[in-house]
Enzyme design. Structure first.
Site, PDB file in Angstrom:
ATOM      1  N   ARG A  22       0.811  -1.284   0.153  1.00 25.07           N
ATOM      2  CA  ARG A  22      -0.061   0.075  -0.057  1.00 25.07           C
ATOM      3  C   ARG A  22       0.854   1.243   0.070  1.00 25.07           C
ATOM      4  O   ARG A  22       0.669   2.165  -0.685  1.00 25.07           O
ATOM      5  CB  ARG A  22      -0.867  -0.081   1.166  1.00 25.07           C
ATOM      6  CG  ARG A  22      -1.927   1.276   1.228  1.00 25.07           C
ATOM      7  CD  ARG A  22      -3.118   1.465   2.073  1.00 25.07           C
ATOM      8  NE  ARG A  22      -3.315   0.395   2.974  1.00 25.07           N
ATOM      9  CZ  ARG A  22      -2.662   0.279   4.190  1.00 25.07           C
ATOM     10  NH1 ARG A  22      -1.605   1.230   4.482  1.00 25.07           N
ATOM     11  NH2 ARG A  22      -2.676  -0.729   4.998  1.00 25.07           N
ATOM     12  N   TYR A  56     -14.195  18.335 -16.632  1.00 27.73           N
ATOM     13  CA  TYR A  56     -14.326  17.044 -16.810  1.00 27.73           C
ATOM     14  C   TYR A  56     -15.373  16.639 -15.777  1.00 27.73           C
ATOM     15  O   TYR A  56     -15.390  17.415 -14.649  1.00 27.73           O
ATOM     16  CB  TYR A  56     -13.007  16.140 -16.399  1.00 27.73           C
ATOM     17  CG  TYR A  56     -13.440  14.736 -16.328  1.00 27.73           C
ATOM     18  CD1 TYR A  56     -13.608  14.052 -17.578  1.00 27.73           C
ATOM     19  CD2 TYR A  56     -13.368  14.067 -15.132  1.00 27.73           C
ATOM     20  CE1 TYR A  56     -14.067  12.788 -17.367  1.00 27.73           C
ATOM     21  CE2 TYR A  56     -13.680  12.885 -14.904  1.00 27.73           C
ATOM     22  CZ  TYR A  56     -14.068  12.004 -16.096  1.00 27.73           C
ATOM     23  OH  TYR A  56     -14.111  10.711 -16.140  1.00 27.73           O
ATOM     24  N   ASP A  93      -4.957  19.882 -14.190  1.00 29.50           N
ATOM     25  CA  ASP A  93      -5.287  18.901 -15.003  1.00 29.50           C
ATOM     26  C   ASP A  93      -5.123  18.672 -15.931  1.00 29.50           C
ATOM     27  O   ASP A  93      -5.286  19.574 -17.076  1.00 29.50           O
ATOM     28  CB  ASP A  93      -7.003  18.569 -14.893  1.00 29.50           C
ATOM     29  CG  ASP A  93      -7.241  17.154 -15.250  1.00 29.50           C
ATOM     30  OD1 ASP A  93      -6.582  16.499 -16.192  1.00 29.50           O
ATOM     31  OD2 ASP A  93      -8.393  16.729 -14.938  1.00 29.50           O
ATOM     32  N   LYS A 136      -5.914   7.955 -19.888  1.00 33.02           N
ATOM     33  CA  LYS A 136      -6.271   8.545 -21.115  1.00 33.02           C
ATOM     34  C   LYS A 136      -4.750   8.290 -22.090  1.00 33.02           C
ATOM     35  O   LYS A 136      -4.387   7.289 -22.488  1.00 33.02           O
ATOM     36  CB  LYS A 136      -6.799  10.027 -20.998  1.00 33.02           C
ATOM     37  CG  LYS A 136      -7.754  10.006 -20.013  1.00 33.02           C
ATOM     38  CD  LYS A 136      -9.214   9.368 -20.396  1.00 33.02           C
ATOM     39  CE  LYS A 136     -10.205   9.432 -19.265  1.00 33.02           C
ATOM     40  NZ  LYS A 136     -10.423  10.509 -18.605  1.00 33.02           N
TER      41      LYS A 136
HETATM   42  C1  LIG Z   1     -10.934  10.820 -17.116  1.00 34.86           C
HETATM   43  C2  LIG Z   1     -10.511  12.282 -16.700  1.00 34.86           C
HETATM   44  C3  LIG Z   1     -10.435  12.395 -15.266  1.00 34.86           C
HETATM   45  C4  LIG Z   1     -10.788  11.293 -14.471  1.00 34.86           C
HETATM   46  O1  LIG Z   1      -9.708  10.300 -14.342  1.00 34.86           O
HETATM   47  P1  LIG Z   1     -10.279   8.588 -14.046  1.00 34.86           P
HETATM   48  O2  LIG Z   1      -9.085   7.840 -14.642  1.00 34.86           O
HETATM   49  O3  LIG Z   1     -11.240   8.178 -15.104  1.00 34.86           O
HETATM   50  O4  LIG Z   1     -10.547   8.668 -12.833  1.00 34.86           O
HETATM   51  C5  LIG Z   1     -10.103  13.526 -14.844  1.00 34.86           C
HETATM   52  N1  LIG Z   1     -10.047  14.533 -15.635  1.00 34.86           N
HETATM   53  C6  LIG Z   1      -9.970  14.393 -16.934  1.00 34.86           C
HETATM   54  C7  LIG Z   1      -9.693  15.732 -17.868  1.00 34.86           C
HETATM   55  C8  LIG Z   1     -10.186  13.163 -17.427  1.00 34.86           C
HETATM   56  O5  LIG Z   1     -10.432  13.134 -18.923  1.00 34.86           O
END
Ligand SMILES: *Cc1c(COP(=O)(O)O)cnc(C)c1O
Length: 383
Positions: free
Chosen positions: A46, A98, A170, A195
């Site tokens: 962990r 998002y 982000d 992504k």
């Molecule tokens: C998908 C996404 C998230 C969240 O990520 P997860 O891996 O699905 O939890 C946050 N910010 C953006 C811009 C995203 O495209």
């Protein structure tokens, strides 16, 4: 070292016991100690795992940051970051966001006493009026999802510094290959590794990259105390994906440009949102802070109806109708009923997420095939 070399090598040494060139998947929960407290740096998975460590070091190198932490999802990364704040603290967020980020802000942390302001930051100065003594963080996404607005990271960073608040970015849509926010003055970068970074639509993971030692310590404490970690196999897959990140991003951007240029000329299309167009309202900022413009595109149809847009999504043959983005395969989505369904209609329409808006994650297939697919889908619906 330059990006492509870091992508392939940072954090990854040949395995000390066998010489294996690929970082092994350390599928273990615990580590044998010679005597209590005498160990090789790992005690319990962990807290640490060597496959995860390799990925964390790699990601820090790609973002030009000092520290990296990996999580079981992008939202788990955001969750741990939000846990560093206390009731009464305020966060100023960009307003085109998002859906899951908007949801964790308004449906989870608002309940624990954090206060959020959602602001159109295309002009960074509009942030100033929301700053007060409780403001602790400015939060931005750029390019924004799904409207492809561009926020000037350096300009927002200057406002954050002046007011002594954190700037969190982000960076999921750009990936560190196209944009490195820490170099522009951001304090914290968050990713959904799901992504572009992992890039093959086979893992859900997240990360935080930062320079500050004290905040890193706090985040590591919270992660260990609450447990949102990725498994070693997922870390391996992300590391494997990253080895081609630069090659993939070049092709995503190249295909994105071709698809955007096709759409903008199509008579059935009313608007195309892509930061690479010189007519994009913040194109000059995008050109300044991004290396290329990526493969994320949104567009709307002149026939502006929810059903028309949904028909187009059902007619495509190569583009897959699915949530998510950033994989090698092209995806098509309908924000109003998919990714942004958790945002109330009035809120989403304020930022331009109309009923007919369609979002594309342009993959790395042959661009001619992608264009032909969109053409037949649009023309079979809009006659
Ligand atoms: C998908 C996404 C998230 C969240 O990520 P997860 O891996 O699905 O939890 C946050 N910010 C953006 C811009 C995203 O495209």
């Amino acid at each position: 070292m330059k990006f492509a070399t870091k992508a392939i090598h940072a954090g990854q040494e040949p395995d000390p016991t066998t010489g294996a060139i690929m970082t092994p998947i350390y599928q273990t929960s615990t580590y044998v100690q010679e005597r209590p407290g005498v160990h090789k740096g790992y005690e319990y998975s962990r807290t640490h795992n060597p496959t995860r460590t390799a990925l964390e070091v790699n990601l820090a190198a790609l973002e030009n940051g000092k520290h990296g932490l990996c999580f079981g999802s992008g939202l788990a990364a955001m969750d741990v970051l939000l846990k560093t704040f206390a009731p009464g603290d305020e966060i100023i967020s960009s307003n085109d966001l998002y859906g899951g980020s908007y949801r964790i802000f308004t449906k989870v942390y608002a309940h624990y006493g954090l206060k959020f302001h959602f602001v159109d930051m295309e002009d960074a100065n509009s942030i100033n009026q929301y700053i007060n003594k409780n403001t602790k963080m400015i939060w931005i996404e750029t390019p924004t999802n799904p409207m492809m607005n561009i926020i000037d990271i350096a300009a927002v960073a200057a406002i954050a510094k002046k007011n002594n608040v954190l700037l969190g970015v982000d960076n999921t849509f750009a990936s560190p290959y196209l944009q490195t926010p820490l170099d522009l003055g951001a304090d914290v970068v968050v990713h959904s590794l799901t992504k572009y970074i992992a890039g093959h639509s086979d893992v859900i993971m997240g990360a935080i990259i930062l320079n500050d030692d004290a905040l890193t310590e706090k985040l590591r404490f919270l992660q260990n105390a609450t447990g949102p970690i990725p498994g070693p196999q997922d870390c391996f897959l992300a590391l494997r994906g990253i080895k081609t990140l630069h090659v993939r991003m070049d092709r995503h951007s190249e295909n994105g440009k071709k698809v955007a240029e096709f759409l903008v000329k199509h008579p059935a299309v009313s608007k195309v949102y892509w930061p690479g167009f010189s007519t994009h309202p913040n194109h000059s900022v995008a050109a300044k802070q991004m290396k290329q413009f990526g493969g994320m595109i949104s567009f709307s149809l002149k026939n502006d109806h929810l059903e028309t847009a949904r028909e187009v999504l059902s007619k495509v043959k190569i583009f897959a109708c699915a949530e998510s983005l950033g994989g090698v395969e092209s995806l098509i989505g309908h924000p109003a009923t998919m990714t942004h369904a958790s945002i109330p209609k009035e809120e989403r329409e304020k930022v331009g997420v109309t009923d007919s808006l369609i979002r594309l994650s342009v993959g790395i297939e042959d661009a001619d095939d992608l264009i032909a697919d969109l053409k037949q889908a649009i023309e079979s619906v809009v006659k």
